[in-house]
Design a protein around this motif. Structure first.
Motif, short mmCIF file in Angstrom:
data_model
loop_
_atom_site.label_atom_id
_atom_site.label_comp_id
_atom_site.label_asym_id
_atom_site.label_seq_id
_atom_site.Cartn_x
_atom_site.Cartn_y
_atom_site.Cartn_z
N GLU A 71 0.84 -1.20 0.00
CA GLU A 71 0.00 0.00 0.00
C GLU A 71 0.87 1.25 0.00
O GLU A 71 1.83 1.34 0.78
N ARG A 72 0.56 2.17 -0.89
CA ARG A 72 1.33 3.41 -0.98
C ARG A 72 1.07 4.32 0.23
O ARG A 72 1.98 5.00 0.70
N ALA A 73 -0.17 4.33 0.71
CA ALA A 73 -0.52 5.14 1.88
C ALA A 73 -0.25 4.31 3.14
O ALA A 73 -1.12 3.57 3.62
N GLY A 74 0.96 4.40 3.66
CA GLY A 74 1.37 3.53 4.74
C GLY A 74 0.57 3.65 6.01
O GLY A 74 0.51 2.71 6.81
N GLY A 75 -0.09 4.79 6.21
CA GLY A 75 -0.83 5.00 7.45
C GLY A 75 -1.94 4.00 7.69
O GLY A 75 -2.28 3.69 8.84
N ILE A 76 -2.53 3.48 6.61
CA ILE A 76 -3.65 2.55 6.75
C ILE A 76 -3.18 1.15 7.15
O ILE A 76 -3.98 0.31 7.58
N LEU A 77 -1.87 0.88 7.03
CA LEU A 77 -1.38 -0.48 7.25
C LEU A 77 -1.43 -0.91 8.70
O LEU A 77 -1.46 -2.11 9.00
N SER A 78 -1.43 0.03 9.63
CA SER A 78 -1.55 -0.35 11.04
C SER A 78 -2.88 -1.04 11.28
O SER A 78 -2.97 -2.01 12.06
N GLN A 79 -3.92 -0.58 10.60
CA GLN A 79 -5.24 -1.21 10.72
C GLN A 79 -5.21 -2.61 10.12
O GLN A 79 -5.77 -3.55 10.68
N ALA A 80 -4.54 -2.76 8.96
CA ALA A 80 -4.44 -4.06 8.30
C ALA A 80 -3.69 -5.05 9.18
O ALA A 80 -4.11 -6.21 9.34
N ARG A 81 -2.57 -4.61 9.75
CA ARG A 81 -1.77 -5.51 10.60
C ARG A 81 -2.56 -5.91 11.86
O ARG A 81 -2.49 -7.07 12.30
N ALA A 82 -3.30 -4.97 12.42
CA ALA A 82 -4.08 -5.27 13.62
C ALA A 82 -5.17 -6.29 13.31
O ALA A 82 -5.44 -7.20 14.12
N LEU A 83 -5.79 -6.17 12.15
CA LEU A 83 -6.84 -7.11 11.77
C LEU A 83 -6.26 -8.51 11.56
O LEU A 83 -6.86 -9.51 11.97
N ALA A 84 -5.09 -8.60 10.91
CA ALA A 84 -4.46 -9.89 10.70
C ALA A 84 -4.12 -10.55 12.04
O ALA A 84 -4.32 -11.76 12.23
N GLU A 85 -3.61 -9.75 12.97
CA GLU A 85 -3.28 -10.28 14.30
C GLU A 85 -4.53 -10.75 15.03
O GLU A 85 -4.54 -11.81 15.66
#
Length: 272
Positions: A71-85
């Protein structure tokens, strides 16, 4: 020479109303056309993964493999990582990057796909070529793109036609192609693919819950997301214009007969 970077502006942005909408997406309701091609041990790259809901779903199809969400907009990735966890998904990682110049070597992945991304980039052919570069020979590049020009809804409120016309102007001002679906297969051939399988599916919102969800999303997005910011900053609309569009979506959502279809074209390209 500097690596090529994205020239277009993402029309929707990552306002909370947009992220909520994108978080509804799953592997089955968004990339069902690709799922029959997946094998348990594949290495996969998801371009423009956003909040990661599709990426995380796909991980279950490759239990002995791995999927990376980029993802180019790195800020959203914290949400993605939290969901995977939260879901206990471990064969996955999320990285920030620009798909115009991927940091991976040639022939790295079995499958590279994107969902509703190419319509928002300045050089979709170049991005498809880059996706092809990092795909192994015999591997798959896949994409699914909407076509805003053929959205259909009922009742046919004038304010929603105004929204459709304004969305087209805003998206093109941002450097994208809102009618990407109809040219997706041609982009793939220009990117060097000779084996391009085409299909088309659509989302249809007609149940009270789906109508309410879509309506409320655009009631807010019309006045508060990056779509609204771009429209005002570049003189494409006034705040009053956007408020009327927001009100049209609210009116549509309150009609017991409300219905909308959103068609998307799909491609599955095999790298020779």
């Amino acid at each position: 020479m500097a690596a090529k970077t994205e020239s277009a502006i993402y029309t929707h942005g990552h306002h909370a109303s947009v992220v909520r909408s994108h978080s509804w997406r799953t592997a089955k309701n968004s990339i069902g056309f690709l799922l029959p091609h997946l094998k348990p041990d594949m290495k996969i790259l998801d371009i423009g993964c956003g909040p990661g809901t599709i990426t995380i779903d796909v991980a279950s199809y490759v239990p002995q493999g791995h999927i990376t969400g980029l993802e180019r907009a790195g800020g959203i990735l914290s949400q993605a990582r939290a969901l995977a966890e939260e879901k206990g998904v471990t064969n996955i990682d999320f990285v920030e990057g620009d798909a115009n110049a991927l940091s991976y070597g040639d022939d790295t992945f079995d499958v590279v796909f994107c969902h509703q991304v190419l319509q928002h980039v300045g050089d979709p052919v170049g991005m498809l070529a880059e996706m092809k570069r990092v795909t192994k020979p015999g591997g798959i590049v896949a994409a699914r793109e909407a076509d805003y020009g053929v959205f259909v809804w009922y009742p046919e409120l004038p304010g929603l036609k105004d929204w459709q016309d304004m969305y087209d102007r805003v998206a093109r001002r941002n450097g994208g192609e809102p009618n990407a679906g109809r040219v997706l297969h041609a982009w793939a051939r220009k990117a060097g693919f000779s084996d391009v399988q085409c299909s088309c599916t659509m989302w249809c919102y007609a149940s009270p819950g789906d109508v309410k969800w879509w309506s409320e999303s655009w009631v807010e997005r019309a006045v508060a997301s990056s779509f609204a910011t771009t429209a005002i900053e570049h003189g494409l609309a006034t705040k009053e214009d956007l408020q009327k569009i927001s009100q049209a979506w609210e009116e549509w959502g309150q009609d017991e007969d409300a219905w909308i279809s959103i068609p998307s074209a799909e491609i599955v390209c095999t790298k020779s």
